[in-house]
Design a protein around this motif. Structure first.
Motif, PDB file in Angstrom:
ATOM      1  N   TRP A 141      35.077  39.268  33.279  1.00 28.60           N
ATOM      2  CA  TRP A 141      34.545  38.510  34.432  1.00 28.60           C
ATOM      3  C   TRP A 141      35.439  37.283  34.754  1.00 28.60           C
ATOM      4  N   GLY A 142      36.083  36.796  33.223  1.00 28.79           N
ATOM      5  CA  GLY A 142      37.128  35.689  33.421  1.00 28.79           C
ATOM      6  C   GLY A 142      38.249  36.157  33.800  1.00 28.79           C
ATOM      7  N   LYS A 143      38.775  37.443  33.651  1.00 28.99           N
ATOM      8  CA  LYS A 143      40.273  37.736  34.327  1.00 28.99           C
ATOM      9  C   LYS A 143      39.834  38.059  35.712  1.00 28.99           C
ATOM     10  N   VAL A 144      38.624  38.679  36.245  1.00 26.66           N
ATOM     11  CA  VAL A 144      38.633  38.833  37.715  1.00 26.66           C
ATOM     12  C   VAL A 144      38.677  37.405  38.570  1.00 26.66           C
ATOM     13  N   PHE A 145      37.956  36.345  37.764  1.00 25.97           N
ATOM     14  CA  PHE A 145      37.849  35.072  38.411  1.00 25.97           C
ATOM     15  C   PHE A 145      39.240  34.429  38.365  1.00 25.97           C
ATOM     16  N   LEU A 146      39.766  34.626  37.364  1.00 27.30           N
ATOM     17  CA  LEU A 146      41.160  33.756  37.067  1.00 27.30           C
ATOM     18  C   LEU A 146      42.168  34.588  38.201  1.00 27.30           C
TER      19      LEU A 146
ATOM     20  N   GLY B  45      48.872  31.368  45.395  1.00 29.96           N
ATOM     21  CA  GLY B  45      50.082  32.316  45.777  1.00 29.96           C
ATOM     22  C   GLY B  45      50.850  33.046  44.454  1.00 29.96           C
ATOM     23  N   GLU B  46      50.029  33.087  43.384  1.00 29.16           N
ATOM     24  CA  GLU B  46      50.650  33.798  42.114  1.00 29.16           C
ATOM     25  C   GLU B  46      50.080  35.193  42.203  1.00 29.16           C
ATOM     26  N   VAL B  47      50.620  35.838  43.256  1.00 24.56           N
ATOM     27  CA  VAL B  47      49.911  36.995  43.791  1.00 24.56           C
ATOM     28  C   VAL B  47      50.089  38.121  42.675  1.00 24.56           C
ATOM     29  N   GLU B  48      51.231  38.371  42.167  1.00 23.41           N
ATOM     30  CA  GLU B  48      51.398  39.576  41.185  1.00 23.41           C
ATOM     31  C   GLU B  48      50.437  39.298  39.859  1.00 23.41           C
ATOM     32  N   ALA B  49      50.588  38.135  39.528  1.00 22.54           N
ATOM     33  CA  ALA B  49      49.879  37.678  38.341  1.00 22.54           C
ATOM     34  C   ALA B  49      48.406  37.886  38.742  1.00 22.54           C
ATOM     35  N   GLY B  50      48.025  37.376  39.527  1.00 28.40           N
ATOM     36  CA  GLY B  50      46.532  37.543  40.088  1.00 28.40           C
ATOM     37  C   GLY B  50      46.011  38.949  40.266  1.00 28.40           C
TER      38      GLY B  50
ATOM     39  N   GLN C 119      42.919  44.559  35.621  1.00 28.15           N
ATOM     40  CA  GLN C 119      42.579  44.390  34.267  1.00 28.15           C
ATOM     41  C   GLN C 119      41.136  44.356  33.975  1.00 28.15           C
ATOM     42  N   GLY C 120      40.858  43.091  34.696  1.00 24.23           N
ATOM     43  CA  GLY C 120      39.579  42.585  34.502  1.00 24.23           C
ATOM     44  C   GLY C 120      38.405  43.595  35.220  1.00 24.23           C
ATOM     45  N   LEU C 121      38.553  44.317  36.080  1.00 26.02           N
ATOM     46  CA  LEU C 121      37.982  45.330  36.863  1.00 26.02           C
ATOM     47  C   LEU C 121      37.628  46.548  35.789  1.00 26.02           C
ATOM     48  N   ALA C 122      39.148  47.049  35.259  1.00 25.98           N
ATOM     49  CA  ALA C 122      38.838  48.203  34.367  1.00 25.98           C
ATOM     50  C   ALA C 122      38.120  47.782  33.298  1.00 25.98           C
ATOM     51  N   GLU C 123      38.068  46.696  32.481  1.00 29.04           N
ATOM     52  CA  GLU C 123      37.570  45.966  31.408  1.00 29.04           C
ATOM     53  C   GLU C 123      36.035  45.967  31.616  1.00 29.04           C
ATOM     54  N   TYR C 124      35.544  45.546  33.040  1.00 28.37           N
ATOM     55  CA  TYR C 124      34.226  45.332  33.388  1.00 28.37           C
ATOM     56  C   TYR C 124      33.693  46.941  33.376  1.00 28.37           C
ATOM     57  N   GLN C 125      34.258  47.712  33.942  1.00 27.88           N
ATOM     58  CA  GLN C 125      33.825  48.933  34.247  1.00 27.88           C
ATOM     59  C   GLN C 125      33.684  49.908  32.772  1.00 27.88           C
ATOM     60  N   ALA C 126      34.749  49.582  32.037  1.00 28.54           N
ATOM     61  CA  ALA C 126      34.602  50.213  30.669  1.00 28.54           C
ATOM     62  C   ALA C 126      33.485  49.698  29.834  1.00 28.54           C
ATOM     63  N   THR C 127      32.825  48.753  30.143  1.00 26.86           N
ATOM     64  CA  THR C 127      31.517  48.372  29.254  1.00 26.86           C
ATOM     65  C   THR C 127      30.416  48.987  29.836  1.00 26.86           C
ATOM     66  N   GLY C 128      30.472  49.852  30.999  1.00 27.28           N
ATOM     67  CA  GLY C 128      29.464  50.647  31.535  1.00 27.28           C
ATOM     68  C   GLY C 128      28.743  50.002  32.585  1.00 27.28           C
ATOM     69  N   GLN C 129      29.288  48.578  32.687  1.00 31.30           N
ATOM     70  CA  GLN C 129      28.596  47.714  33.951  1.00 31.30           C
ATOM     71  C   GLN C 129      29.054  48.236  35.327  1.00 31.30           C
ATOM     72  N   LYS C 130      27.916  48.469  36.233  1.00 29.87           N
ATOM     73  CA  LYS C 130      28.191  48.914  37.561  1.00 29.87           C
ATOM     74  C   LYS C 130      27.623  47.934  38.489  1.00 29.87           C
ATOM     75  N   MET C 131      26.673  46.754  37.980  1.00 30.81           N
ATOM     76  CA  MET C 131      26.064  45.855  38.842  1.00 30.81           C
ATOM     77  C   MET C 131      27.337  44.968  39.469  1.00 30.81           C
ATOM     78  N   SER C 132      27.323  44.698  40.788  1.00 32.03           N
ATOM     79  CA  SER C 132      28.153  43.908  41.674  1.00 32.03           C
ATOM     80  C   SER C 132      29.401  44.353  41.821  1.00 32.03           C
TER      81      SER C 132
END
Length: 353
Positions: free
Chosen positions: A313-318, A326-331, A337-350
């Motif tokens: 979650w933190g990576k997604v929001f950061l 304006g930090e487009v590439e880093a963002g 990464q955050g979305l991939a890690e979120y889905q890797a936990t099995g989470q699908k909500m939201s």
């Protein structure tokens, strides 16, 4: 060590019993706080396990697990609870044995949620075992907590119909006036299911039926699932306020909630609130300075304490905040990464969000 190795099995067991009881006495003299490391719950559990005193060992393993959970050392807590379950499995079945196993399963699920998320693949096996025990148990309070955790699992996996069914079942089976919070957690599951299905007015109605006040002086910041629920149930209510067109009310509730959970000192709950309420509401309101600040705090805390889900979650929001600054590439990297890690936990909500 030489003398110990030359003791027979009975003598060793007796030595461990005497040692454990002596350390217990030291604890009592110190008001329950271990005066030395050897008197910690983990070591006491080991001595009583070696002495063949399983019930005492299990009690101290539960205590060790609770302490580890409150310190956000969730992997340690999981290890202690697993060990306690193994000892329980070797004991004859009784009402007390069933009660102890349900307590441990509830605590183990909480530690797994904090460490690996609410959709952890290990959870269905625990729920199946708890279901078998629930049939034999008269402990409505404990059984209801298992139902609540199961409903939360379905919600995390975006299985909202199952979330509603669990909430309805909980409401129908365990509407016990002597345990009023059971109807509260049933309404929470029903509200969370309706919210995630887009039925906002119905969600608000269910949340509005929750009777326990989030500002109750009776809340103790303990391992108790019911106490944690008192602290965090307004998280989803803040979503409802924003989505129904009350952004200021959503922000007020989110800020108030974060203040209260910081006072609790429970790092698991602080991370949960930062991710699912504080960052989310700032993102909805396009307050990107505040979003980045809170997302960075969540990242630091989650990395240090190995909160897999909240780190995602933190990576997604950061990443979101970085893109807006304006930090487009880093963002974009953090978002991916955050979305991939979120889905890797099995989470699908939201995921639609």
């Amino acid at each position: 060590l030489y003398l110990y190795q030359n003791l027979d099995e009975v003598e060793r067991a007796r030595l461990h019993q005497v040692t454990g009881e002596a350390l217990e006495t030291l604890n009592e003299d110190q008001g329950g706080e271990p005066p030395i490391d050897q008197a910690s719950p983990v070591n006491l559990a080991w001595h009583f396990e070696q002495a063949g005193m399983k019930e005492k060992a299990i009690g101290y393993l539960r205590q060790a697990g609770e302490r580890s959970y409150l310190l956000a050392a969730n992997d340690e807590a999981i290890s202690h609870y697993d060990r306690a379950l193994k000892l329980l499995n070797g004991m004859p079945e009784s009402n007390e044995q069933i009660r102890q196993e349900l307590l441990i399963l509830i605590s183990l699920t909480s530690a797994l949620n904090a460490a690996r998320g609410y959709a952890e693949p290990e959870l269905p096996r625990l729920f199946a075992r708890a279901g078998d025990l629930a049939v034999k148990s008269a402990e409505a309070d404990l059984v209801s907590q298992i139902f609540f955790q199961k409903g939360s699992y379905h919600c995390a996996r975006a299985e909202y119909q199952e979330t509603l069914e669990t909430g309805t079942q909980l409401m129908g089976l365990f509407l016990d006036e002597s345990i009023p919070w059971i109807s509260d957690i049933a309404n929470f599951l029903l509200g969370a299911g309706r919210l995630n299905m887009g039925e906002l007015v119905l969600a608000g109605e269910h949340f509005g039926k929750i009777k326990i006040g989030d500002d109750s002086d009776q809340v103790s910041h303990s391992q108790s699932l019911s106490d944690r629920f008192r602290l965090v149930y307004p998280v989803f209510l803040s979503w409802v306020y924003w989505l129904l067109g009350y952004p200021n009310k959503a922000l007020w509730l989110s800020r108030r909630l974060l203040t209260r959970v910081r006072e609790s000192g429970n790092l698991n709950i602080i991370a949960f609130t930062l991710g699912l309420s504080t960052c989310l509401i700032h993102a909805f309101r396009r307050e990107f300075e505040e979003l980045q600040e809170n997302a960075q705090e969540l990242m630091v805390l989650s990395t240090e304490k190995k909160f897999t889900l909240y780190q995602a979650w933190g990576k997604v929001f950061l990443g979101w905040a970085q893109v807006e600054h304006g930090e487009v590439e880093a963002g974009l990297d953090n978002l991916r990464q955050g979305l991939a890690e979120y889905q890797a936990t099995g989470q699908k909500m939201s995921l639609s969000f």
